[in-house]
Motif scaffolding. Sequence first.
Motif, short mmCIF file in Angstrom:
data_model
loop_
_atom_site.label_atom_id
_atom_site.label_comp_id
_atom_site.label_asym_id
_atom_site.label_seq_id
_atom_site.Cartn_x
_atom_site.Cartn_y
_atom_site.Cartn_z
N TYR A 87 -18.33 11.21 -13.99
CA TYR A 87 -16.97 11.23 -13.45
C TYR A 87 -16.28 12.56 -13.76
O TYR A 87 -16.46 13.12 -14.85
CB TYR A 87 -16.14 10.10 -14.04
CG TYR A 87 -16.44 8.73 -13.48
CD1 TYR A 87 -15.91 8.33 -12.26
CD2 TYR A 87 -17.22 7.81 -14.19
CE1 TYR A 87 -16.15 7.07 -11.74
CE2 TYR A 87 -17.46 6.54 -13.68
CZ TYR A 87 -16.93 6.18 -12.46
OH TYR A 87 -17.17 4.92 -11.96
N ARG A 119 -17.61 7.72 -3.59
CA ARG A 119 -17.24 6.90 -4.73
C ARG A 119 -18.39 5.92 -5.02
O ARG A 119 -19.11 5.50 -4.11
CB ARG A 119 -15.95 6.11 -4.45
CG ARG A 119 -14.74 7.00 -4.20
CD ARG A 119 -14.34 7.79 -5.43
NE ARG A 119 -13.11 8.55 -5.22
CZ ARG A 119 -13.05 9.79 -4.76
NH1 ARG A 119 -14.18 10.43 -4.44
NH2 ARG A 119 -11.90 10.40 -4.61
N ASP A 123 -16.95 1.01 -7.98
CA ASP A 123 -15.54 1.34 -7.79
C ASP A 123 -15.05 0.93 -6.40
O ASP A 123 -13.91 0.46 -6.23
CB ASP A 123 -15.32 2.84 -7.99
CG ASP A 123 -15.50 3.27 -9.44
OD1 ASP A 123 -15.18 2.47 -10.33
OD2 ASP A 123 -15.98 4.40 -9.68
N ARG A 124 -15.90 1.12 -5.39
CA ARG A 124 -15.52 0.73 -4.03
C ARG A 124 -15.34 -0.78 -3.93
O ARG A 124 -14.37 -1.27 -3.33
CB ARG A 124 -16.58 1.21 -3.04
CG ARG A 124 -16.65 2.72 -2.89
CD ARG A 124 -17.75 3.15 -1.94
NE ARG A 124 -17.44 2.77 -0.56
CZ ARG A 124 -18.29 2.94 0.45
NH1 ARG A 124 -19.50 3.45 0.22
NH2 ARG A 124 -17.93 2.61 1.67
N GLY A 200 -11.77 8.06 -9.37
CA GLY A 200 -13.20 7.91 -9.59
C GLY A 200 -14.06 8.98 -8.96
O GLY A 200 -15.26 8.76 -8.74
N GLU A 201 -13.50 10.16 -8.66
CA GLU A 201 -14.30 11.20 -8.04
C GLU A 201 -15.33 11.76 -9.04
O GLU A 201 -15.06 11.84 -10.23
CB GLU A 201 -13.43 12.34 -7.51
CG GLU A 201 -12.66 13.11 -8.54
CD GLU A 201 -11.28 12.53 -8.81
OE1 GLU A 201 -10.39 13.31 -9.20
OE2 GLU A 201 -11.09 11.31 -8.65
#
Length: 356
Positions: A87, A119, A123-124, A200-201
Amino acid sequence: MAMYRRRQSGGRRILIVSYHRVVADFTGELQRSLPGLLISQETFGRQLEEAAAAGYEFGSIGDAVDVMAGRKVTKRDLCVITFDDGYRDVYQYAYPLLKRMGVPAIVYLPTAFIGTNRRFNHDRLFHLVRCAKKRRLRPSAVTLPGPALELLKPLLSEEKTPSRALDDFIGEHPAGVLLEVIEALERELGGGPELLPEQGEPMSWDEVRRMARDGFEFGAHTQGHTVLTLEPPEVVEREIVESKRTIEREVDILVRDFAYCNGWYSDEIIRVLAAHGFRSGVTTEDLPNRIGGDPFALKRKVLWENFSIGMLGSYSPVFTGCEFDDCFGVLGMSHPVPGRRPHSFAAGRQLLAPPG
């Protein structure tokens, strides 16, 4: 208790700790992200201080492997700092702190995400199920595949928290199913850029290279953050080999260390790692590492913000120290989840379709 653990481990404690995201505003980020992935920069720094106060010296994964194999002797117990997933906020908030304190660390990279705007599936899915709850979605069995209904029903009925439901779901379905469920939920919710989480990139390759120049290490974590015990042999081989090759090509380093996604591993996966020059594999089993132990089944303690929160709701140095001394494990109060699993990839060969 520390002395007991030291004797039980063969003379030295070898503590490997795992983090995911280090953030500036924990409370704000908590409103939109998986809680168990988060720790504030302040708490992270204090945890490093507590580890040192508990008698640990900081070292690398290579140090841990050498000590366990008897090739190296340390005067103090060893603590290894690891990060999964790469991250960007690790680069922003953990890297400067580690560099200033002189603490080494290794970051395990899922290479298909590094240097992109993508992502991670977890997280998605977390973002999508929050959207579904917020919009009071009532999914139709006609339009959604069975696994999507399986994920949503306990959430919408409030039988499970989003974090618990996702942990259970991701542990049972291969990567292909996760992607199809994501696509189905996006269609059900009407599509649009707001269905992709802003946070969350991942890191860029330039950021990875900058950390590597400062001595930080990088290991492989598959290409697509794939739970390998749910995949067929050809996928296992490709995910391991290509993730290693990509990091070596982009960063010009030798990659010898691997982190199992979800912490799950098998004898088959270990054989592939050994055949391609890896020296270690880390799990998420919260158990002590022992001298003479298997370097491809290294145990890790996964930490986040709440591991340092005491009964009054604020940071507790005593509580944090108990975590690093494994007091709860010695007393039998923790319940580690085994990571060694049989291979089960039949589901990955099935096409998703709505029931009927």
